[in-house]
Design an enzyme around this catalytic site. Structure first.
Site, PDB file in Angstrom:
ATOM      1  N   LYS A 168       0.636  -1.074  -0.559  1.00  0.00           N
ATOM      2  CA  LYS A 168       0.139  -0.355  -0.092  1.00  0.00           C
ATOM      3  C   LYS A 168       1.076   1.319   0.177  1.00  0.00           C
ATOM      4  CE  LYS A 168      -1.965   2.750   2.668  1.00  0.00           C
ATOM      5  NZ  LYS A 168      -2.038   4.177   1.760  1.00  0.00           N
ATOM      6  N   GLU A 243       9.897   1.254  10.792  1.00  0.00           N
ATOM      7  CA  GLU A 243      10.971   2.577  10.440  1.00  0.00           C
ATOM      8  C   GLU A 243      10.610   3.580  10.614  1.00  0.00           C
ATOM      9  OE1 GLU A 243      13.834   1.680   9.918  1.00  0.00           O
ATOM     10  OE2 GLU A 243      13.723  -0.429   8.812  1.00  0.00           O
ATOM     11  N   CYS A 277      13.089  10.823   6.215  1.00  0.00           N
ATOM     12  CA  CYS A 277      13.386  10.392   7.481  1.00  0.00           C
ATOM     13  C   CYS A 277      14.894  10.267   8.808  1.00  0.00           C
ATOM     14  CB  CYS A 277      13.409   9.229   7.524  1.00  0.00           C
ATOM     15  SG  CYS A 277      14.102   7.949   6.637  1.00  0.00           S
ATOM     16  N   GLU A 376      10.272  16.614  14.731  1.00  0.00           N
ATOM     17  CA  GLU A 376      10.627  16.020  12.960  1.00  0.00           C
ATOM     18  C   GLU A 376       9.985  17.099  12.100  1.00  0.00           C
ATOM     19  OE1 GLU A 376       9.225  12.396  11.231  1.00  0.00           O
ATOM     20  OE2 GLU A 376      11.504  12.641  10.172  1.00  0.00           O
TER      21      GLU A 376
HETATM   22  P1  NAD Z   1       2.793   8.811   7.255  1.00  0.00           P
HETATM   23  O1  NAD Z   1       2.978   7.744   8.793  1.00  0.00           O
HETATM   24  O2  NAD Z   1       1.303   9.820   7.450  1.00  0.00           O
HETATM   25  O3  NAD Z   1       2.443   7.216   6.392  1.00  0.00           O
HETATM   26  C1  NAD Z   1       3.181   6.481   5.864  1.00  0.00           C
HETATM   27  C2  NAD Z   1       1.935   5.664   5.284  1.00  0.00           C
HETATM   28  O4  NAD Z   1       1.132   4.965   6.575  1.00  0.00           O
HETATM   29  C3  NAD Z   1       1.005   5.672   3.711  1.00  0.00           C
HETATM   30  O5  NAD Z   1       1.033   5.042   3.823  1.00  0.00           O
HETATM   31  C4  NAD Z   1      -0.161   6.171   4.973  1.00  0.00           C
HETATM   32  O6  NAD Z   1      -1.451   6.202   4.223  1.00  0.00           O
HETATM   33  C5  NAD Z   1      -0.253   4.905   5.830  1.00  0.00           C
HETATM   34  N1  NAD Z   1      -0.839   4.399   7.163  1.00  0.00           N
HETATM   35  C6  NAD Z   1      -1.963   5.721   7.795  1.00  0.00           C
HETATM   36  N2  NAD Z   1      -2.193   6.119   8.550  1.00  0.00           N
HETATM   37  C7  NAD Z   1      -2.350   4.483   8.671  1.00  0.00           C
HETATM   38  C8  NAD Z   1      -3.089   3.776   9.431  1.00  0.00           C
HETATM   39  N3  NAD Z   1      -4.196   3.828  10.189  1.00  0.00           N
HETATM   40  N4  NAD Z   1      -3.663   2.039   9.653  1.00  0.00           N
HETATM   41  C9  NAD Z   1      -2.694   1.833   7.913  1.00  0.00           C
HETATM   42  N5  NAD Z   1      -1.778   2.995   7.167  1.00  0.00           N
HETATM   43  C10 NAD Z   1      -1.925   4.430   7.618  1.00  0.00           C
HETATM   44  O7  NAD Z   1       3.759   8.888   7.054  1.00  0.00           O
HETATM   45  P2  NAD Z   1       4.258   9.894   5.579  1.00  0.00           P
HETATM   46  O8  NAD Z   1       3.947  11.580   6.138  1.00  0.00           O
HETATM   47  O9  NAD Z   1       3.959   9.123   4.455  1.00  0.00           O
HETATM   48  O10 NAD Z   1       5.889   9.819   5.965  1.00  0.00           O
HETATM   49  C11 NAD Z   1       6.397  10.971   6.526  1.00  0.00           C
HETATM   50  C12 NAD Z   1       6.877   9.729   7.649  1.00  0.00           C
HETATM   51  O11 NAD Z   1       7.879   9.140   7.250  1.00  0.00           O
HETATM   52  C13 NAD Z   1       8.315  10.417   8.421  1.00  0.00           C
HETATM   53  O12 NAD Z   1       7.826  10.509   9.875  1.00  0.00           O
HETATM   54  C14 NAD Z   1       9.356  10.209   7.962  1.00  0.00           C
HETATM   55  O13 NAD Z   1      10.360  10.260   9.451  1.00  0.00           O
HETATM   56  C15 NAD Z   1       9.087   8.818   8.436  1.00  0.00           C
HETATM   57  N6  NAD Z   1       9.798   7.657   7.825  1.00  0.00           N
HETATM   58  C16 NAD Z   1      10.762   6.854   8.317  1.00  0.00           C
HETATM   59  C17 NAD Z   1      11.304   6.194   7.474  1.00  0.00           C
HETATM   60  C18 NAD Z   1      12.492   5.095   7.953  1.00  0.00           C
HETATM   61  O14 NAD Z   1      13.264   4.349   7.221  1.00  0.00           O
HETATM   62  N7  NAD Z   1      12.524   4.702   9.265  1.00  0.00           N
HETATM   63  C19 NAD Z   1      11.766   6.318   6.431  1.00  0.00           C
HETATM   64  C20 NAD Z   1      10.564   7.812   4.513  1.00  0.00           C
HETATM   65  C21 NAD Z   1      10.029   7.850   6.360  1.00  0.00           C
END
Ligand code: NAD
Length: 472
Positions: A168, A243, A277, A376
């Protein structure tokens, strides 16, 4: 793409995907929800249990992954342009991202015929050994910042291990996952091995996490969402890899090669518009070199003018969405309100009269308790703090709930290794920043998550260990 077929959402609903640099509509994609997730999981489970997949040798799975890598390589330019169109990052950055995705596919393709157990010297008349078996159906939920690359950090080791996958992508950036699904079809994966569901997090994402036939969730996203996902996943005893977010320190000691260190600080925060991230969003500078560093940083940031991401001279693309632009601008306002000193950037930009850009921004005189030093931001905003000595520098570096990455700049090899040991983070870069490799595990300590993407460790995350006892 479910069971090797393209389908509209069961509800018939679609939603628009926007190009954040031009504000144009790129495509309307299926808005998947629980019904579509159920179909995809059903297909993935049936495939996992079928002889077509279960009895495929590792080498055959490897061949499919190598083929997918070759096909992706032949379409690198097209894929990179699509990544830029939906995410806003520069084409230069997208090409690096897709190149890394190809490497990741090949890296895990190479593992497929090297997944082995052990023979165990136990007490008694037994021959005892372990088998390493695939976990089952994997739900991969990924963010919008490296849409295809982070997806491959999950689906490549999962498929290599013999799992089947429902991916997804983030709702903002589903297009490269869909184009990759086309590639997977062409490569010849059997129906149900690799499925893609587009849709929102609280609809399609949550349904995947709750589904009883999903055995593992591999999640990359924000710490807050990760916590929700862990709670939901607990109800069906799912394995989870998390992650999550970061607020990574990049430490410049006074004895560093300052020119390289400043360049590293800039790459650390402005690469990928800071929507990374592991972004080095807290720059910790030893006091005696602070003035020099700030001057060079401010000058460098001013040269990073936002522009058309397709122009090869552009170094700062558009943020992913209007919403993300607003979030970043609200953090900049908080920085000013709480008394930090803005030395570069700070404003929204519209280089061609359109798009969700934010200037390369540097704050000096940041105090550890300020919001911009703790939370962040996920944008091109650097917080500069100072320290007096080694102990204070390390203490400041660890003064965060996160532990994803850190950078250390010094010419003193002992100091570098001492600092690397003392900092609680999953990755430490010494005299470098923001480097990744398919073979090098990546993931977090503390609130940045647990489990690892990449390297052999990620493969382990898609395998169960079975111990077999044979009475002799
Ligand atoms: P997000 O948490 O809003 O969304 C991530 C994913 O989760 C998306 O596909 C979203 O649709 C899904 N999602 C959201 N709510 C959900 C739920 N209730 N149940 C299941 N899935 C759900 O994050 P974002 O805004 O897309 O990305 C930014 C964040 O990702 C930042 O905090 C960043 O640090 C983190 N990130 C971490 C890494 C790592 O390797 N540690 C890498 C890249 C990004």
């Amino acid at each position: 793409m479910i069971n090797n077929g393209w389908r509209p959402a069961a509800s018939g609903k679609r939603y628009p995907v926007e190009n954040p640099a031009t504000e144009e509509n790129l495509a309307d994609v299926a808005a998947g929800d629980a019904a579509d997730v159920d179909n995809a999981v059903h297909a993935a489970k049936a495939c996992f249990e079928s002889a077509a997949w279960r009895d495929t040798s590792g080498r055959k799975r490897g061949k499919l992954l190598f083929k997918a890598a070759d096909l992706l390589e032949s379409r690198l330019d097209e894929m990179a342009r699509l990544e830029t169109a939906q995410n806003g990052k520069t084409l230069f950055e997208s090409k690096i991202e897709i190149g890394m995705t190809i490497n990741t596919l090949r890296y895990y393709a190479g593992w497929t015929d090297k997944i082995v157990g052990d023979t165990l010297p136990v007490d008694g008349p037994f021959f005892t050994y372990t088998l390493r078996e695939p976990i089952g159906v994997v739900g991969a939920i990924v963010p919008w910042n490296f849409p295809l690359n982070i997806a491959s950090w999950k689906f490549a080791p999962a498929l290599a291990a013999g799992c089947t996958v429902v991916l997804k992508p983030a709702s903002e950036t589903p297009l490269t996952a869909l184009l990759f699904a086309e590639i997977a079809l062409e490569a010849g994966f059997p129906p149900g091995a690799f499925n893609v569901i587009c849709g929102g997090g609280s609809t399609a994402g949550a349904a995947l996490v709750r589904h009883p036939d999903v055995d593992k969730i591999s999640f990359t996203g924000s710490t807050e969402r990760g916590r929700q996902v862990m709670k939901m996943a607990a109800d069906t005893n799912k394995r989870v890899t998390m992650e999550l977010g970061g607020k990574s320190p990049n430490i410049i000691f006074a004895d560093a090669d300052l020119k390289s260190a400043v360049r590293g600080a800039q790459t650390g925060i402005f690469y990928g518009k800071g929507e990374v991230c592991a972004a080095g969003s807290r720059l910790l500078v030893e006091k005696s070199v602070h003035q020099q560093v700030i001057e060079q940083l401010a000058e460098g940031a001013k040269k990073m003018t936002p522009g058309d991401p397709l122009d090869k001279n552009t170094r700062l693309g558009a943020l992913v969405s209007k919403k993300q632009q607003e979030t970043v601008l609200s953090y900049i306002k908080k920085g000013v309100d709480e008394g930090a000193q803005l030395v570069a950037g700070g404003k929204a930009a519209k280089p061609n009269g359109k798009g969700y850009y934010v200037e390369a921004t540097v704050f000096d005189a940041v105090q550890p308790e300020m919001t911009i030093a703790r939370e962040e931001i996920f944008g091109p905003v650097l917080a500069v703090l100072t320290f007096d000595d080694f102990e204070q520098g390390v203490q400041l570096a660890n003064n965060t709930i996160y532990g994803l990455a850190a950078g250390i700049w010094t010419k003193d090899i002992q100091k570098a290794h001492r600092a690397a040991k003392a900092i609680r983070a999953g990755t430490v870069w010494i005299n470098s920043y923001n480097f990744y490799d398919s073979g090098a595990p990546f993931g977090g300590f503390k609130a940045s998550g647990f489990g690892r993407d990449l390297g052999r460790e990620a493969l382990d995350g898609y395998l169960e260990t079975k111990t077999v006892w044979v009475g002799l």
